[in-house]
Design an enzyme around this catalytic site. Structure first.
Site, PDB file in Angstrom:
ATOM      1  N   ASP A  82       0.871  -1.177   0.000  1.00 45.88           N
ATOM      2  CA  ASP A  82       0.000   0.000   0.000  1.00 45.88           C
ATOM      3  C   ASP A  82       0.906   1.224   0.000  1.00 45.88           C
ATOM      4  OD1 ASP A  82      -1.924   1.951   0.462  1.00 45.88           O
ATOM      5  OD2 ASP A  82      -2.983   0.788   1.994  1.00 45.88           O
ATOM      6  N   ASP A  93      -3.644   7.147  -3.388  1.00 46.52           N
ATOM      7  CA  ASP A  93      -3.479   6.091  -2.378  1.00 46.52           C
ATOM      8  C   ASP A  93      -3.911   4.798  -3.056  1.00 46.52           C
ATOM      9  OD1 ASP A  93      -3.597   4.476  -0.105  1.00 46.52           O
ATOM     10  OD2 ASP A  93      -5.146   5.657   0.919  1.00 46.52           O
ATOM     11  N   HIS A 154     -11.836   6.251   2.260  1.00 44.83           N
ATOM     12  CA  HIS A 154     -11.870   7.585   2.865  1.00 44.83           C
ATOM     13  C   HIS A 154     -11.760   8.663   1.804  1.00 44.83           C
ATOM     14  CE1 HIS A 154      -7.501   7.315   2.174  1.00 44.83           C
ATOM     15  NE2 HIS A 154      -7.691   6.056   2.494  1.00 44.83           N
ATOM     16  N   GLU A 272      -6.838  -1.404  -3.529  1.00 49.29           N
ATOM     17  CA  GLU A 272      -7.266  -0.012  -3.338  1.00 49.29           C
ATOM     18  C   GLU A 272      -6.947   0.859  -4.546  1.00 49.29           C
ATOM     19  OE1 GLU A 272      -5.185   2.005  -0.138  1.00 49.29           O
ATOM     20  OE2 GLU A 272      -6.760   3.529   0.034  1.00 49.29           O
TER      21      GLU A 272
HETATM   22 MN    MN Z   1      -3.776   2.807   1.159  1.00 51.78          MN
HETATM   23 MN    MN Z   2      -6.451   4.373   1.936  1.00 49.47          MN
END
Ligand code: MN
Ligand code: MN
Length: 287
Positions: A82, A93, A154, A272
């Site tokens: 990540d 992100d 988020h 993600e």
């Molecule tokens: Mn992330």
């Molecule tokens: Mn994130």
């Protein structure tokens, strides 16, 4: 322009994620991968939005190697890579899960990937965040796994990684609508366990919460710019970093992110992407 910065940060983060995926091999040091990718992001003209996370097996998130960390990837490791890039405060992100030398967790990885794909198909101005969560939950359960209920996507704001709104990984019933100009990360976590993570130990990732009180805090603010940083960053900026760490802990100048682990130590996979929502639909910046 803001949108262009999101696009550029997304390209760099995506490139780093793909390079990182190739590097995650049996015998390779976690520290080398994290440092290489952070340097790569910087060399492409972005800042790192947070330290490269390499969370393994039952760790869902927030592990980054500390300075001088010697551990290597091992056969069967389920690695969540990540990472993030930032340009003028606009953040990308992105994450994916890699299995080291085995194919035991292919279905679990696929469940989180497909949950993200299906979630993105639902993204549209006016849709509730809970509808996105519902899609994630349904997809993951179809594979026979559970979403992690207490981890969410988020919104992203200028220099803020986890801004006000959450994107649940299940239908939480919320009536929060997506609006144009919104930037956010969706991150389905799929697990073989019941789907709750706990943060019991402090990791090596932290955030500056008080800018005044000690001289060193000015420097920390300069290199972290309001974003999370690691003990590696501290060690590069201060020779007496261990004293600073103790002092900051004692005086609560830093917030320490705990390593998040599945409550029953079950396996976790994550995927993600960052999305910028325009009037005409979603633009995935980290594809
Ligand atoms: Mn992330
Ligand atoms: Mn994130």
């Amino acid at each position: 322009m803001e949108f262009d910065d999101y696009v550029d940060a997304g390209k760099i983060a995506s490139y780093a994620r793909k390079e990182g995926k190739k590097m995650i091999q049996e015998g390779e040091k976690l520290l080398s991968v994290a440092e290489y990718l952070e340097d790569l992001i910087r060399s492409k003209g972005a800042n790192i939005a947070f330290p490269v996370n390499l969370s393994i097996n039952n760790e869902a998130a927030h592990f980054t190697p500390p300075p001088n960390y010697e551990a290597t990837f091992k056969e069967g490791d389920l690695v969540k890579l990540d990472l993030g890039a930032e340009i003028n405060g606009c953040i990308a992100d992105t994450a994916e899960t890699v299995e080291v030398s085995t194919n035991k967790w292919e279905k679990l990885i696929k469940a989180s990937q497909e949950a993200l794909e299906n979630a993105i198909k639902k993204v549209k101005v006016g849709v509730y965040t809970s509808e996105i969560g519902r899609e994630i939950e349904i997809t993951i359960k179809k594979y026979g796994f559970n979403p992690v209920y207490n981890l969410t996507g988020h919104t992203l704001e200028s220099y803020v990684l986890h801004a006000g709104l959450s994107f649940p990984n299940y239908n939480d019933g919320s009536r929060v609508r997506l609006y144009p100009g919104m930037a956010f990360a969706i991150e389905p976590f799929a697990t073989t366990g019941p789907g709750r993570v706990k943060g019991l130990e402090f990791g090596n990732i932290m955030l500056l919460v008080k800018k005044e009180g000690k001289e060193y805090l000015t420097k920390v603010h300069q290199f972290s710019r309001g974003l999370p940083f690691s003990t590696r960053d501290l060690s590069k900026n201060f020779t007496n970093w261990q004293d600073i760490l103790k002092d900051a802990e004692h005086n609560k100048y830093f917030y320490f992110y705990p390593v998040l682990k599945e409550g029953r130590n079950e396996m976790v996979a994550q995927t993600e992407h960052t999305i910028y929502l325009r009037e005409d639909g979603p633009y995935v910046t980290t594809l």
